[in-house]
Design a protein around this motif. Sequence first.
Motif, PDB file in Angstrom:
ATOM      1  N   PHE A   1       0.852  -1.195   0.000  1.00  0.00           N
ATOM      2  CA  PHE A   1       0.000   0.000   0.000  1.00  0.00           C
ATOM      3  C   PHE A   1       0.885   1.241   0.000  1.00  0.00           C
ATOM      4  O   PHE A   1       1.973   1.270   0.547  1.00  0.00           O
ATOM      5  CB  PHE A   1      -0.983   0.003   1.166  1.00  0.00           C
ATOM      6  CG  PHE A   1      -0.371  -0.352   2.498  1.00  0.00           C
ATOM      7  CD1 PHE A   1      -0.311  -1.677   2.923  1.00  0.00           C
ATOM      8  CD2 PHE A   1       0.126   0.647   3.335  1.00  0.00           C
ATOM      9  CE1 PHE A   1       0.253  -1.998   4.152  1.00  0.00           C
ATOM     10  CE2 PHE A   1       0.686   0.325   4.555  1.00  0.00           C
ATOM     11  CZ  PHE A   1       0.749  -1.003   4.966  1.00  0.00           C
ATOM     12  N   ARG A   2       0.374   2.283  -0.677  1.00  0.00           N
ATOM     13  CA  ARG A   2       1.142   3.511  -0.835  1.00  0.00           C
ATOM     14  C   ARG A   2       1.172   4.293   0.469  1.00  0.00           C
ATOM     15  O   ARG A   2       0.204   4.247   1.240  1.00  0.00           O
ATOM     16  CB  ARG A   2       0.509   4.373  -1.936  1.00  0.00           C
ATOM     17  CG  ARG A   2       0.851   3.912  -3.324  1.00  0.00           C
ATOM     18  CD  ARG A   2       0.128   4.707  -4.347  1.00  0.00           C
ATOM     19  NE  ARG A   2      -1.265   4.309  -4.478  1.00  0.00           N
ATOM     20  CZ  ARG A   2      -2.270   5.151  -4.659  1.00  0.00           C
ATOM     21  NH1 ARG A   2      -2.043   6.446  -4.693  1.00  0.00           N
ATOM     22  NH2 ARG A   2      -3.492   4.710  -4.792  1.00  0.00           N
ATOM     23  N   PRO A   3       2.233   5.014   0.732  1.00  0.00           N
ATOM     24  CA  PRO A   3       2.335   5.741   2.006  1.00  0.00           C
ATOM     25  C   PRO A   3       1.305   6.855   2.159  1.00  0.00           C
ATOM     26  O   PRO A   3       0.974   7.237   3.278  1.00  0.00           O
ATOM     27  CB  PRO A   3       3.753   6.314   1.987  1.00  0.00           C
ATOM     28  CG  PRO A   3       4.242   6.170   0.604  1.00  0.00           C
ATOM     29  CD  PRO A   3       3.468   5.075  -0.038  1.00  0.00           C
ATOM     30  N   GLU A   4       0.741   7.358   1.037  1.00  0.00           N
ATOM     31  CA  GLU A   4      -0.185   8.484   1.163  1.00  0.00           C
ATOM     32  C   GLU A   4      -1.635   8.055   1.404  1.00  0.00           C
ATOM     33  O   GLU A   4      -2.493   8.895   1.631  1.00  0.00           O
ATOM     34  CB  GLU A   4      -0.087   9.418  -0.047  1.00  0.00           C
ATOM     35  CG  GLU A   4      -0.596   8.860  -1.361  1.00  0.00           C
ATOM     36  CD  GLU A   4       0.489   8.174  -2.172  1.00  0.00           C
ATOM     37  OE1 GLU A   4       1.467   7.690  -1.566  1.00  0.00           O
ATOM     38  OE2 GLU A   4       0.354   8.102  -3.406  1.00  0.00           O
ATOM     39  N   VAL A   5      -1.934   6.713   1.360  1.00  0.00           N
ATOM     40  CA  VAL A   5      -3.326   6.297   1.616  1.00  0.00           C
ATOM     41  C   VAL A   5      -3.569   6.120   3.113  1.00  0.00           C
ATOM     42  O   VAL A   5      -4.705   6.008   3.561  1.00  0.00           O
ATOM     43  CB  VAL A   5      -3.694   4.985   0.875  1.00  0.00           C
ATOM     44  CG1 VAL A   5      -3.499   5.153  -0.620  1.00  0.00           C
ATOM     45  CG2 VAL A   5      -2.908   3.806   1.398  1.00  0.00           C
ATOM     46  N   LEU A   6      -2.518   6.089   3.898  1.00  0.00           N
ATOM     47  CA  LEU A   6      -2.653   5.927   5.343  1.00  0.00           C
ATOM     48  C   LEU A   6      -3.022   7.257   5.983  1.00  0.00           C
ATOM     49  O   LEU A   6      -2.612   8.319   5.522  1.00  0.00           O
ATOM     50  CB  LEU A   6      -1.326   5.440   5.932  1.00  0.00           C
ATOM     51  CG  LEU A   6      -0.887   4.040   5.501  1.00  0.00           C
ATOM     52  CD1 LEU A   6       0.606   3.900   5.654  1.00  0.00           C
ATOM     53  CD2 LEU A   6      -1.613   3.004   6.320  1.00  0.00           C
ATOM     54  N   LYS A   7      -3.843   7.172   7.049  1.00  0.00           N
ATOM     55  CA  LYS A   7      -4.166   8.395   7.785  1.00  0.00           C
ATOM     56  C   LYS A   7      -3.719   8.240   9.224  1.00  0.00           C
ATOM     57  O   LYS A   7      -3.858   7.165   9.806  1.00  0.00           O
ATOM     58  CB  LYS A   7      -5.676   8.642   7.757  1.00  0.00           C
ATOM     59  CG  LYS A   7      -6.123   9.422   6.559  1.00  0.00           C
ATOM     60  CD  LYS A   7      -7.472  10.074   6.811  1.00  0.00           C
ATOM     61  CE  LYS A   7      -8.050  10.595   5.503  1.00  0.00           C
ATOM     62  NZ  LYS A   7      -8.511   9.501   4.621  1.00  0.00           N
TER      63      LYS A   7
END
Lengths: 291, 337
Positions: B259-265
């Motif tokens: 998973f891409r680092p920018e989809v995490l919150k």
Amino acid sequence: MKSLLSFHKALVGLLVIYLLIPLIGTFLFSIAGKWDHTILPESYTMKWYIELFQDERFFDAFQRTLFLIVMSVGLSIVIMLPTIFIITVYFSKWERLLQAAAMLPYGIPPIVGAVGLIKLYSNSLIPIAGTPWILIGAYFITILPFMYQGIRNSLRTINAVQLVDAAELLGATKFQAFRTVVFPNIISGILVSTLLSVALLFSEFALANLLVGGRFETLQIFLADKLNSSGHLTSAIVITYYSVILLLTGTVLKLTFKNEKNPAGKKKNRVLSLLRKQSRDKKFALEGENS
Amino acid sequence: MSYVTIDQVTKKYENQVVLNDISITLNKGEFATLLGQSGCGKSTLLRSIAGLEDVDAGRILIDGKDITNLSPRQREVGMVFQSYALFPNMNVFDNIAYGLKMKKVKNIKSKVAKMIEMVDLAGKEESYPHQLSGGQQQRVALARALVIEPKVLLLDEPLSALDAKIRKSLQKELKRIQKELNITTIFVTHDQEEAMTMSDRIFVMNKGNVVQSGSPTEIYTTPVNTFVANFIGNYNVFKMDTFRKLVRSTELKGDEVAFRPEVLKLLPIGEESQDLQENWRLKGIIKDVSMTGNILRYEVESEDFSFHVDDLHHRGAIFDQGTHIQIILPKKECLFL
């Protein structure tokens, strides 16, 4: 900062003096009449030069030396330039071999080389023993390191391989690429190598003496012969051929300087950079002469 | 109808395979990028198309013509090199006119003048390469390659020797010229960002193979394997059994998850606003935070697993090192490979 600069200047000055003193001394001796226990000669005379220039043997020897130099350096350029170019650009894995071969002359002292050549050719099918032709062959080998290094370094500096690639993609044949893109950019390198070689061969004695000796009297053999009769005369000979080399160097450099002058060459910095390069080349060549 | 066809091209150096059975087709006017790390074979492939390298097997066709065994000068391709390879003994005008002179074309002057205008070098005709900046030299190289109206333009990392600002502006300009002339272009780079901004299609290469091809969006959002995921998007990649432990789920299939680092919150502890049907919620601690300008890059640790989280840089909303946080991972953003 300023003191460091003057220190550098002093260092360069010392070097120049160190290089020039033998030359000045030789020159003074060649025009000295009586010079026994004074720092500078007591009297001056041109008689050594007059004697020299009236000697037909001197001019013959000079001509022979020039003939040898033109032949061997010319042969070297004609053979080595395409060879080095082809090997650097298309067969780079053979480069080490060529490099090793070009360094060999350093490893063989002239005396050993000469004796070997005499043995090899004395009963050979190629009857060149004792003729100038064997000397031209030997000289070709002698100047090989200079020619090789000079040409190869120029090819490397301009990244000749990529320039040829680029030219070929633009529709040039390999020969056109060499002529229009590679050659004009390495001409100054070739020139420096040539001048170094000429200067070196002018003062070559060992090979000439052993291989042909009196049968083809070169300038150095003539010089060695005169060494026994008069020191003044030999000094005059040395100064004369130094002047010739200097004249030659100056002319050649001036000519290429003119050739490289192009529309943009009129712009100041282009001229300046060329001048800088020219003086660097000159210094390089002078060092070669003095060695 | 494909304009450039590379058909099962293979190349070996001694026993090492540099290009392994590569097949690529391009349409006319397409801007294609060969993307990969150094040594992946991308430059060799480009040089093979140019004719500067021989191939051991396979065919290369341009506009229906088999050029596999033609010499570089007969291929009608233009190439720009990383180090420009301008001719130092010629001024800008002569450099650009070189190809036209070799081909004995008429109207050299007007063609060169037009090209000089296109690359915005008017007034520099008389300058020599060493008097130009890197960016200007590259424009000359581009003009020199384009003026002979090649069927395909090959670019071998043409921008990588330039500094960031000039690179960005040349990227735009290159793209503009390419669209204007509608010239089929093959671009080689190791910079994934450059590849994404410039290309219509990207071919990701690794160890002599094309591992994935597609539009920049496709490549970025659906990498086919972990190599592409790592290379193109800085993805977080986990082995499946460790990931199962992390999210306490046993139904997941596949070998690896990315998973891409920018989809995490990231959320402070206690805040509950996310739907747990569609997201996984993990507890973690901030191990490190770095700022790349508009992006905040966190290194977060959760139960001995560490991964990257990228967040837009909003003023004042930075989690400090050592802060305990909740990590929200949307399920649909996970790729199971």
